[in-house]
Design an enzyme around this catalytic site. Structure first.
Site, PDB file in Angstrom:
ATOM      1  N   HIS A  73       0.811  -1.220   0.000  1.00  0.00           N
ATOM      2  CA  HIS A  73       0.000   0.000   0.000  1.00  0.00           C
ATOM      3  C   HIS A  73       0.848   1.275   0.000  1.00  0.00           C
ATOM      4  CE1 HIS A  73      -3.977  -1.943   0.656  1.00  0.00           C
ATOM      5  NE2 HIS A  73      -3.182  -2.920   1.037  1.00  0.00           N
ATOM      6  N   GLU A 203     -11.706  -3.243  -0.081  1.00  0.00           N
ATOM      7  CA  GLU A 203     -10.881  -4.402  -0.379  1.00  0.00           C
ATOM      8  C   GLU A 203     -11.774  -5.636  -0.342  1.00  0.00           C
ATOM      9  OE1 GLU A 203      -8.976  -6.856   2.051  1.00  0.00           O
ATOM     10  OE2 GLU A 203      -9.386  -5.941   3.989  1.00  0.00           O
ATOM     11  N   HIS A 414      -8.532  -5.066  -4.641  1.00  0.00           N
ATOM     12  CA  HIS A 414      -7.685  -5.844  -3.742  1.00  0.00           C
ATOM     13  C   HIS A 414      -8.306  -7.220  -3.493  1.00  0.00           C
ATOM     14  CE1 HIS A 414      -5.104  -6.720  -0.256  1.00  0.00           C
ATOM     15  NE2 HIS A 414      -4.344  -5.738  -0.677  1.00  0.00           N
TER      16      HIS A 414
END
Ligand SMILES: [Zn+2]
Lengths: 596, 665
Positions: A73, A203, A414
């Site tokens: 990240h 995500e 993600h």
């Protein structure tokens, strides 16, 4: 500009390099700037040429937001700021700002010193990059500029992890980064208020999993470790220095204490103390229990866990070693793995997700032989166990977050395409909202109705409230105001018509139309009026209809029933503004009369 | 908007603001000056204090007064558990309060008086350090005072309050002693604090949808905040306990306070004549001299706040003076927690201290001092471990600054007769001569080095000038003395050009703007449609006859609008109005939207009708009759009433004719 545009440069139907471009209201925001740990070439960084093929990038991006310190990240941030030359604002939480440079430096050492790569950022670049970072606290409303506002929410996951709410004008987006919805041994659960964003970017690592209870997984983990060391085996647990490592340490420490075990437990040297110091400094980011007891006893002072020395690799007998990094792609954990893998009594426990291309990923997929760059081949005879301890939200958690914040659209990143598909379906069915899952480089455009602020006169609102409250409560009934919109210097206000007249000093001229309908109906006028009211209520759903004796009113339309014999006169009267409603009601009554 | 003032002590403020139908309490300071009238409450029995003679006023024989008053050092004290002066409870019904906003931990000591057993149902907001350190202050107080049997009013001395007129000064001058109260129990402290919701700096807290409250850094102490209240139209800034000096907390955020409709100013410095930096320097010098002479130094302090700066500065100074072997002790029931907490509040300290956290090192040096054994702390003086390692000469930091309870009482009793020792007053809350009154004659040296980093009067005046509020509200202590009091000595006050409202205890003043509108949101599509229809507003001159071309376009444009109201979580949205079931049959579109002005000229109306093909009009006074269409038009000065049969085409023709003759939008 009512559109919100999202383009993942990483994390689009994939895990391992989060970087998402968000455009709304003329602002461009980069969400995370991660690095892919499975690649050694330029694919490890996001494709910044997508933003601008050449030339300065700073003018194209209004701000960069980093959700947490994991390298997938934030790993490309020094590359972007120091090598590509981004000089605009960068935001992250205080713990992330403190810890990210350490992990970046660790990774840099592995890449440059062990693998000998030269075209990589330097230590100084990491320092310079972090200097540009503005640290934010939870819930602090930060104005990036006059129009762009951001706010961090607690995300659990790792120390300092945050979700970000981003607003431009009346449009808003929530980006989760990684998060988990269940508290663990050292962190709390993610939390967000009902902020109703136009879009939630979440995500979806564990999109299809509903994980069994935390307690079961912990018991399972402890059992496996215990069985292995009891037989004299060595247990390798590859971890990242900060995050799951602390939770597993707390877990083992308490178990060793309770079971009175003597097998040595080690944690990679150096990092332990430093990492735990961060936990002490930022204890306000840990869970309730740790915060409450820290004055008496610090959870991060371990009795059974000792610093590891490289020479211990060759030591005989049972031991447990926590070593970095977590995906077995380099460093100490990989070195230990190479030594221990060929022996059946040993065990490696992978406590988190491994990206494609890493040794961790290979052995989890059952590889019995792993080949290395120097043609070295390692046979994997040791037991390989996977325990999902990485703190991501599972399907239930993701649904829960959607419920919390009530977004109008959801976008999944993600995660793996197939799993996303499943979750997308579930979200669209359950919440009746659109769900998107763009691939890397693919742009999703979301239409949002923009809203403009308007100051509504209290007189107008109070008059409406009086009318509304006079009636029995009905959640379906619409509340309607009738006023004059005033536009001045681009500011809107809605005033009562008489208020406007008073203000500019003119007299209103009211035009009213009245028509009569004759209706054959027995009974009293009030009875007839009640019948008509029932008819209107059925046809005009959502409108406020009041009745008093034989008078009915809908907005400015008045209906009056007269006559006590069998023929009634129905007067329908309305002002010029309510022509549509008035003529509709008149037509309705006329058709009733003809029909009867 | 109305502002009530409930405290007579401007440095321990308590206001209630009625704002948008909400009752908002700003701070709940507890004035503790009253405790100076009471005898000290020694933590260890004192024979001197126990054997003081009773006092009876001359010519008074009242058995109820028996034992309530004692004479000590030539003064009369009340022999009872000390009492405090909580905010006035007669003006505002605490059960009606919606919100309490706390600015810093020195301004919240009355919280249990407000929230417990009063029917209070509201929310309390404070920053995390304010809550934590406030808890230490309250727990310390409760342990000392309530621990001595002080909660509840059994056995309280109260007869003396009826006889003030016969008592000697200063007791005779006690302000409203009947409203004094004993302290709350530890249990009610816990209950009151459990109501507090923690907020961060710059976090917008929604207050029942009516307004936003934001705590912004005030630079005074860890977690100290000024509050900004904002509705769509109004802004109120509450500035309490602010500092523009550089110390350990985050610096003051002035930008957030700018341009308020109303600025309320409270908790300025209590010692405007003393520069805090000089005082800190003096303290170090006095301490060094005393320690060199073999004496001990006693600093009566609160368990947090300036204490952290004292530890940092004094330890550095002692190092420089070659006195690094001198131990420093912090004695307080909450010493351990207070020292530990200060080092985890990384997000609340100055940039310099924050940089240390990134290393990671503790932001304050006291953890390092403790590891090096130079700084020790104990809950009580008589803790065995502590007594065993207690060495002299030393520096002791302990409470309470009033010298009426806490460990400091015992140490003053112990050291009073030795001129080698020194007591150094740093907390500004109590006049030090008053604090020392029951310990006279005193041989130990006494120094007064008050450190109050709050704004002084000239800093505050400058701040107000920079913030440019439309209106300023001040407690009367800070206002210029009234003109007719010219014979009184001039006193420091706020000088400002801003219109100022002065409030005093028990008074309510109307201030700020009156609200006339609420903020709502309109879909851009609806706004655009309305804007397209919008016409310039008529001016009175143009309403007589439509002549739009002649007048220059006014800035104001108007468009009639009908919209549905959607009210959710107090957010107001305007939506398209509910459609008619027969949607699409709209007859009139543009005509419908029209709002007309002025008067209808009958002659031009008849002409307009003719243009619409209706030529039969017969004018009878104010009435125009259309016999073939069975229609009657009744014309008045500000109204026209059309009685017609149901034919839509005729009606539309009439509407067009009317529109042609009347100015409209
Ligand atoms: Zn992560």
């Amino acid at each position: 500009m009512p559109d919100i545009k999202i383009t993942p440069l990483g994390a689009g139907q994939d895990v391992g390099r989060s970087c998402i471009l968000l455009s709304m209201g003329g602002k461009n925001i980069m969400l995370d700037c991660g690095m892919h740990m499975g690649y050694n070439d330029e694919r490890r960084f996001p494709d910044f040429t997508y933003i601008v093929p050449e030339g300065p990038i700073t003018s194209q991006i209004d701000c960069v937001i980093i959700s947490h310190f994991h390298l997938d990240h934030c790993g490309a941030l020094p590359y972007m700021s120091e090598m590509i030359g981004y000089t605009g604002p960068i935001y992250m939480t205080h713990p992330t700002k403190a810890i990210a440079p350490i992990l970046l430096e660790d990774m840099r050492k592995v890449v440059v010193e062990r693998k000998g790569e030269s075209n990589f950022f330097t230590s100084q670049m990491i320092k310079d990059c972090i200097k540009k970072v503005t640290a934010v606290t939870l819930h602090q409303s930060v104005m990036v500029d006059n129009e762009l506002e951001i706010k961090a929410y607690y995300a659990g996951h790792v120390l300092g992890a945050a979700m970000f709410w981003i607003r431009v004008g009346s449009q808003s987006v929530v980006y989760t980064g990684d998060y988990n919805m269940t508290p663990d041994r050292h962190l709390g659960a993610a939390w967000i208020d009902k902020c109703r964003p136009d879009l939630l970017i979440t995500e979806s690592t564990y999109a299809t999993t509903i994980r069994d209870s935390k307690r079961c997984r912990e018991r399972d983990f402890l059992k496996k470790v215990h069985e292995c060391v009891e037989k004299g085996g060595k247990v390798l647990i590859p971890v990242f220095a900060l995050g799951r490592a602390q939770e597993l340490c707390i877990l083992l420490e308490t178990y060793w204490e309770r079971m009175n075990l003597k097998y040595p437990v080690y944690f990679a040297l150096g990092l332990t103390e430093k990492a735990n110091n961060y936990y002490k400094m930022f204890i306000t980011w840990t869970n309730q229990k740790i915060r409450k007891t820290f004055v008496q006893r610090n959870m991060f002072d371990f009795k059974h866990i000792k610093p590891f020395d490289k020479t211990y690799i060759e030591n005989p007998g049972a031991m447990v070693v926590f070593a970095t990094p977590g995906m077995l792609h380099a460093g100490l954990s990989l070195n230990i793995f190479k030594k221990w893998a060929p022996y059946e009594q040993n065990m490696v426990i992978m406590p988190g997700f491994c990206v494609q291309g890493t040794v961790g990923h290979k052995i989890l997929n059952g590889a019995k032989k792993v080949e290395f760059e120097n043609r070295q081949v390692v046979e994997v005879k040791m037991a390989v166990e996977y325990m999902s301890f990485s703190a991501h939200a599972d399907a239930k958690g993701i649904m829960q977050l959607i419920q919390y914040c009530e977004p109008k659209n959801v976008l999944l990143v993600h995660g793996e395409a197939q799993k996303m598909e499943f979750l997308k379906d579930k979200i669209e069915k359950e919440f009746k909202i659109n769900c998107y899952m763009p691939a890397n480089g693919e742009t999703t455009i979301i239409n949002t109705p923009t809203k403009v602020p308007v100051d509504v006169s209290l007189r107008l609102l109070k008059a409406e409230a009086v009318r509304y409250n006079a009636l029995p409560p009905d959640p379906k009934r619409r509340r309607v105001v009738n006023g004059m919109l005033c536009v001045k210097d681009n500011r809107l206000s809605l005033l009562d018509i008489d208020e406007v007249c008073d203000e500019i000093g003119i007299n209103r001229h009211v035009i009213r139309f009245t028509s009569t309908v004759r209706f054959d109906d027995t009974g009293s006028a009030v009875k007839t009026a009640e019948k008509l009211k029932a008819l209107l209520a059925e046809k005009l759903e959502g409108w406020t209809i009041t009745i008093s004796e034989a008078n009915i009113s809908v907005e400015s339309v008045l209906i009056k029933v007269e006559g006590e014999d069998n023929t009634k006169s129905i007067y329908v009267s309305w002002t010029n503004q309510d022509e549509d409603l008035g003529s509709y009601i008149l037509g309705l009554l006329q058709s009733v009369v003809q029909g009867s | 908007m109305k502002l009530y003032c409930l405290s007579s002590d401007a440095s321990k403020p308590c206001f209630v603001l009625s704002f948008r139908e909400l009752l908002i309490m700003l701070d709940c300071g507890l004035s503790a000056h009253s405790v100076l009238n009471f005898l000290p409450l020694p933590p260890v029995p004192s024979t001197r204090l126990a054997s003081l003679p009773n006092y009876t006023p001359p010519h008074v024989n009242d058995p109820l007064l028996e034992g309530e008053l004692k004479e000590c050092c030539g003064r009369v004290f009340v022999d009872s558990i000390p009492e405090f002066c909580p905010p006035l409870d007669k003006v505002v019904d605490f059960s009606q309060l919606d919100v309490i906003l706390i600015s810093n931990y020195t301004c919240m000591m009355a919280l249990p008086f407000i929230t417990e057993d009063t029917g209070f149902k509201g929310q309390v907001y404070a920053t995390e350090p304010t809550l934590q350190i406030g808890r230490f202050y309250l727990e310390e107080l409760a342990e000392w005072v309530s621990g001595a049997g002080g909660s509840g009013n059994a056995g309280a001395a109260k007869r003396w309050k009826e006889m003030l007129h016969v008592l000697p000064s200063p007791l005779a001058l006690a302000a409203r002693p009947r409203s004094w109260r004993r302290l709350f129990s530890p249990a009610s402290v816990a209950r009151a604090l459990s109501r507090v919701r923690v907020v961060g700096y710059d976090e917008r807290v929604d207050i029942y949808g009516a307004l936003d409250a934001t705590a912004v850094s005030s630079g005074f102490c860890l977690g100290s905040a000024n509050w900004v209240l904002r509705s769509a139209r109004e802004k109120v800034a509450y500035v309490s306990g602010s500092s523009t000096l550089t110390t350990h907390p985050r610096p003051i955020n002035q930008a957030a306070l700018r341009g308020a409709d109303l600025l309320i100013l409270a908790a300025l410095t209590q010692t405007p004549a003393h520069n805090p930096d000089h005082m800190l320097g003096d303290l170090c010098v006095h301490a060094t001299v005393t320690l060199r002479g073999g004496g001990c130094v006693l600093c009566p302090v609160y368990p947090s706040g300036v204490l952290y700066d004292l530890l940092e500065c004094l330890s550095a100074h002692l190092d420089g003076a070659g006195l690094q072997h001198v131990p420093m002790y912090v004695v307080s029931p909450v010493a351990d927690s207070s020292l530990a907490y200060s080092n985890i509040l990384a997000e609340w300290v100055s940039v310099g201290k924050q940089a240390k956290v990134y290393l990671p090192e503790e932001p304050f040096p006291h953890a390092a001092l403790a590891r090096a054994g130079r700084l020790r702390h104990a809950k009580h003086l008589h803790d065995d471990a502590f007594s065993a390692e207690f060495r002299q000469p030393c520096v002791v930091f302990c409470g309470h600054p009033s010298l009426r309870f806490g460990a400091a009482v015992h140490l003053v009793e112990l050291w009073a007769n030795n001129p080698a020792h020194a007591i150094i007053f740093t907390e500004p809350d109590f006049p030090h001569t008053e604090a020392l009154a029951p310990f006279q004659p005193l041989s130990m040296k006494a120094f007064h080095c008050p450190i109050d980093t709050s704004l002084n009067y000239s800093q505050a005046s400058k701040l107000v000038r920079e913030l440019r509020p439309k209106e300023l509200a001040l407690p009367d202590q800070y206002a210029p003395p009234p003109a007719h009091h010219q014979h009184t000595a001039p006193r420091a006050h706020i000088t400002t050009e801003v219109p100022t409202v002065v409030v005093r205890r028990g008074a309510a003043r109307t201030c700020g703007v009156r609200r006339r509108s609420a903020r709502a949101h309109l879909p851009a599509s609806l706004a655009a449609a309305a804007a397209a229809r919008a016409a310039p507003a008529p001016t009175p001159a143009t309403t007589a006859r439509p002549s739009p071309a002649a007048t220059p376009a006014p800035a104001l444009r108007l468009a009639p609008l009908t919209a549905s109201l959607a009210l959710r979580d107090n957010r107001l949205d305007l939506l398209p109005p509910p459609p008619l079931p027969a949607a699409g049959t709209s007859t009139a579109d543009a005509e419908t939207a029209r709002v007309h002005w002025g008067a209808l000229d009958v002659e031009s109306f008849v002409l307009a009708l003719a243009r619409e093909g209706i030529t039969e009009a017969r004018v009878e006074g104010d009435i125009v009759h259309l016999p073939r269409h069975d229609t009657l038009v009744q014309i008045e000065r500000h109204a026209t009433h059309v009685f017609c049969e149901g034919r839509a085409d005729v009606r539309q023709a009439l509407r067009r004719a009317l529109a042609a003759c009347l100015p409209h939008v």
